[in-house]
Write an enzyme that holds these catalytic residues in place. Structure first.
Site, mmCIF file in Angstrom:
data_model
loop_
_atom_site.group_PDB
_atom_site.id
_atom_site.type_symbol
_atom_site.label_atom_id
_atom_site.label_comp_id
_atom_site.label_asym_id
_atom_site.label_seq_id
_atom_site.Cartn_x
_atom_site.Cartn_y
_atom_site.Cartn_z
ATOM 1 N N CYS A 144 -15.728 -5.618 31.914
ATOM 2 C CA CYS A 144 -16.066 -6.667 31.146
ATOM 3 C C CYS A 144 -16.516 -6.692 29.810
ATOM 4 C CB CYS A 144 -17.422 -7.595 31.851
ATOM 5 S SG CYS A 144 -16.806 -8.030 33.359
ATOM 6 N N CYS A 152 -20.408 -12.531 34.855
ATOM 7 C CA CYS A 152 -20.154 -12.214 36.236
ATOM 8 C C CYS A 152 -21.825 -11.659 36.673
ATOM 9 C CB CYS A 152 -19.056 -11.152 36.627
ATOM 10 S SG CYS A 152 -19.400 -9.500 36.201
ATOM 11 N N GLU A 185 -9.300 -4.018 30.962
ATOM 12 C CA GLU A 185 -8.645 -3.757 32.131
ATOM 13 C C GLU A 185 -8.262 -2.455 32.383
ATOM 14 O OE1 GLU A 185 -6.524 -7.569 32.978
ATOM 15 O OE2 GLU A 185 -8.483 -8.573 33.083
ATOM 16 N N ASN A 186 -7.520 -2.373 33.760
ATOM 17 C CA ASN A 186 -7.172 -0.924 33.996
ATOM 18 C C ASN A 186 -5.853 -1.240 35.072
ATOM 19 O OD1 ASN A 186 -7.167 1.818 35.418
ATOM 20 N ND2 ASN A 186 -8.018 2.352 33.522
ATOM 21 N N ALA A 187 -5.014 -0.326 35.296
ATOM 22 C CA ALA A 187 -3.969 -0.483 36.165
ATOM 23 C C ALA A 187 -4.830 -0.210 37.606
ATOM 24 C CB ALA A 187 -2.942 0.602 36.034
ATOM 25 N N ASN A 230 -13.110 -7.444 27.144
ATOM 26 C CA ASN A 230 -12.836 -6.935 28.522
ATOM 27 C C ASN A 230 -11.602 -5.902 28.098
ATOM 28 O OD1 ASN A 230 -11.496 -9.137 27.773
ATOM 29 N ND2 ASN A 230 -10.967 -9.617 29.964
ATOM 30 N N GLU A 234 -18.894 -8.269 28.078
ATOM 31 C CA GLU A 234 -20.510 -8.135 28.159
ATOM 32 C C GLU A 234 -20.834 -6.643 28.108
ATOM 33 O OE1 GLU A 234 -18.626 -10.090 29.764
ATOM 34 O OE2 GLU A 234 -19.936 -12.071 30.384
ATOM 35 N N CYS A 288 -22.748 -8.335 35.311
ATOM 36 C CA CYS A 288 -23.165 -8.411 33.933
ATOM 37 C C CYS A 288 -24.345 -9.133 33.663
ATOM 38 C CB CYS A 288 -22.034 -9.014 32.904
ATOM 39 S SG CYS A 288 -20.654 -7.849 32.635
ATOM 40 N N TYR A 316 -7.070 -1.671 39.299
ATOM 41 C CA TYR A 316 -7.893 -2.811 39.057
ATOM 42 C C TYR A 316 -9.513 -2.949 38.732
ATOM 43 C CZ TYR A 316 -3.612 -5.536 39.289
ATOM 44 O OH TYR A 316 -2.203 -6.109 39.168
HETATM 45 N N1 THU Z 1 -14.469 -11.184 32.541
HETATM 46 C C1 THU Z 1 -15.208 -10.499 31.363
HETATM 47 O O1 THU Z 1 -14.950 -9.708 30.481
HETATM 48 N N2 THU Z 1 -16.468 -11.373 31.117
HETATM 49 C C2 THU Z 1 -16.862 -12.426 32.156
HETATM 50 O O2 THU Z 1 -17.887 -12.907 31.900
HETATM 51 C C3 THU Z 1 -15.890 -12.909 33.008
HETATM 52 C C4 THU Z 1 -14.835 -12.111 33.441
HETATM 53 C C5 THU Z 1 -13.140 -10.432 32.492
HETATM 54 C C6 THU Z 1 -13.181 -9.511 33.581
HETATM 55 C C7 THU Z 1 -11.616 -9.444 33.576
HETATM 56 O O3 THU Z 1 -10.841 -8.304 32.967
HETATM 57 C C8 THU Z 1 -11.310 -10.720 33.310
HETATM 58 O O4 THU Z 1 -12.112 -11.281 32.673
HETATM 59 C C9 THU Z 1 -10.732 -11.806 34.690
HETATM 60 O O5 THU Z 1 -11.631 -11.571 35.670
#
Ligand code: THU
Length: 137
Positions: free
Chosen positions: A59, A92, A50-52, A48, A61, A95, A54
């Site tokens: 993800c 999620c 992330e970014n400032a 994963n 996946e 995904c 949000y």
């Molecule tokens: N996240 C994933 O990368 N995969 C998942 O299956 C569930 C959630 C990440 C997204 C975010 O960066 C962090 O987990 C919290 O939600």
């Protein structure tokens, strides 16, 4: 199909751990790694990012599937998702749909812990009655 708490394919687990260690998750502190085996047998990983801003975060996946497509595979043979702690993390909703695009109903989705235990479910279990490429034909 593996039962709960059985070991997963070692190569997928190893790659997902490596990917998880590279996760960029300064906001949630929730690092995730994913590993895909393409139909060709090649492995692809993602973490994963992330970014400032949000909602822009990606993800694990999604990263692994992008790597698979860029690597020349177009079908997921199996996918493993790994998070920390005891709680299993399953993909999620977005995904699940991303996996759906490149998988079959019976494609295994391994939900793993660092120790190697976890659960394997099918894509169909995660996303029943799904919409897919066939609907656009
Ligand atoms: N996240 C994933 O990368 N995969 C998942 O299956 C569930 C959630 C990440 C997204 C975010 O960066 C962090 O987990 C919290 O939600």
């Amino acid at each position: 199909m593996k039962k709960a708490n059985e070991a997963f394919p070692a190569d997928l687990l190893k790659l997902a751990k490596k990917m998880r260690a590279r996760a960029y998750a300064p906001y949630s502190k929730f690092a995730v790694g994913a590993a895909v085996r393409g139909k060709s047998g090649k492995l692809y990983g993602g973490c994963n990012v992330e970014n400032a801003a949000y909602p822009v975060g990606i993800c694990a996946e999604a990263g692994a599937i992008s790597a698979m497509v860029a690597g020349g595979d177009s079908e997921i043979a199996e996918i493993l998702v790994l998070a920390g702690g005891d709680e299993l993390v399953s993909p999620c909703g977005a995904c699940r749909q991303r996996i759906r695009e490149f998988a079959k109903p019976k494609t295994p989705v391994h939900l793993a812990r660092e120790a190697g235990s976890g659960e394997t479910v099918t894509l169909k279990k995660l996303l029943p009655m799904s919409f897919g490429p066939g609907h656009l034909k």
